[in-house]
Design a protein around this motif. Structure first.
Motif, short mmCIF file in Angstrom:
data_model
loop_
_atom_site.label_atom_id
_atom_site.label_comp_id
_atom_site.label_asym_id
_atom_site.label_seq_id
_atom_site.Cartn_x
_atom_site.Cartn_y
_atom_site.Cartn_z
N PHE A 63 0.83 -1.20 0.00
CA PHE A 63 0.00 0.00 0.00
C PHE A 63 0.87 1.25 0.00
O PHE A 63 0.63 2.19 -0.76
N LYS A 64 1.90 1.27 0.85
CA LYS A 64 2.75 2.45 0.95
C LYS A 64 3.55 2.64 -0.35
O LYS A 64 3.72 3.76 -0.81
N CYS A 65 4.02 1.53 -0.94
CA CYS A 65 4.73 1.62 -2.23
C CYS A 65 3.78 2.16 -3.29
O CYS A 65 4.17 3.00 -4.11
N GLY A 66 2.54 1.70 -3.29
CA GLY A 66 1.55 2.18 -4.24
C GLY A 66 1.24 3.65 -4.05
O GLY A 66 1.02 4.39 -5.01
N THR A 67 1.24 4.08 -2.79
CA THR A 67 1.01 5.48 -2.49
C THR A 67 2.14 6.34 -3.04
O THR A 67 1.91 7.41 -3.58
N VAL A 68 3.38 5.85 -2.91
CA VAL A 68 4.53 6.57 -3.47
C VAL A 68 4.38 6.71 -4.98
O VAL A 68 4.55 7.80 -5.54
N ILE A 69 4.02 5.62 -5.65
CA ILE A 69 3.84 5.64 -7.10
C ILE A 69 2.69 6.58 -7.48
O ILE A 69 2.79 7.36 -8.43
N ILE B 83 7.04 13.85 -1.62
CA ILE B 83 6.55 12.51 -1.27
C ILE B 83 7.20 12.05 0.04
O ILE B 83 6.54 11.51 0.92
N SER B 84 8.50 12.28 0.15
CA SER B 84 9.23 11.89 1.35
C SER B 84 8.65 12.55 2.60
O SER B 84 8.43 11.89 3.62
N SER C 179 12.20 8.04 3.88
CA SER C 179 13.44 8.70 3.47
C SER C 179 13.43 8.99 1.97
O SER C 179 12.79 8.29 1.18
N TRP C 180 14.15 10.02 1.60
CA TRP C 180 14.26 10.44 0.20
C TRP C 180 14.81 9.30 -0.66
O TRP C 180 14.31 9.05 -1.75
N SER C 181 15.83 8.60 -0.16
CA SER C 181 16.44 7.52 -0.94
C SER C 181 15.48 6.35 -1.15
O SER C 181 15.48 5.72 -2.20
N ILE D 111 12.00 3.34 -4.87
CA ILE D 111 10.70 2.77 -5.24
C ILE D 111 10.32 3.25 -6.65
O ILE D 111 9.88 2.47 -7.49
N ILE D 112 10.50 4.55 -6.90
CA ILE D 112 10.14 5.10 -8.21
C ILE D 112 11.03 4.51 -9.31
O ILE D 112 10.54 4.13 -10.38
#
Length: 98
Positions: A21-27, A39-40, A46-48, A53-54
């Motif tokens: 879910f969190k990875c999907g939110t980042v995308i 986003i960070s 973290s920014w990295s 993920i992106i």
């Protein structure tokens, strides 16, 4: 409610796998033209990690964690790419730490 160990891990940067879910939110944020920094800050990641993920999503089309066998293949490719003169036996042998 978070436990003390969870808080320490978050402050100290312990390695934890993000949920799908969190990875999907980042995308999703990336697709809405949010910057990596935005986003960070928004998701408290973290920014990295956001950048990773992106990048993974752009290269593989997915941000989900690969099965162990696929990660092992990626590590092997990385090792061979870094040191192409290494023999197969030295790559297959576990490192000698003593």
């Amino acid at each position: 409610m978070q436990t003390a160990s969870t808080n320490i891990c978050e402050r100290m940067g312990c390695s934890q796998e993000l949920s799908e879910f969190k990875c999907g939110t980042v995308i999703g944020c990336h697709l809405c033209n949010k910057s990596i920094c935005e986003i960070s800050l928004l998701l408290n990641i973290s920014w990295s990690t956001v950048s990773g993920i992106i990048t993974k999503w752009k290269q593989l089309g997915t941000a989900s964690t690969q099965p162990k066998s696929e990660r092992d293949q990626c590590m092997l490719k990385h090792t061979v790419h870094r040191s192409p003169q290494m023999s197969a036996e030295s790559i297959a042998r576990p490192p000698n730490f003593m």
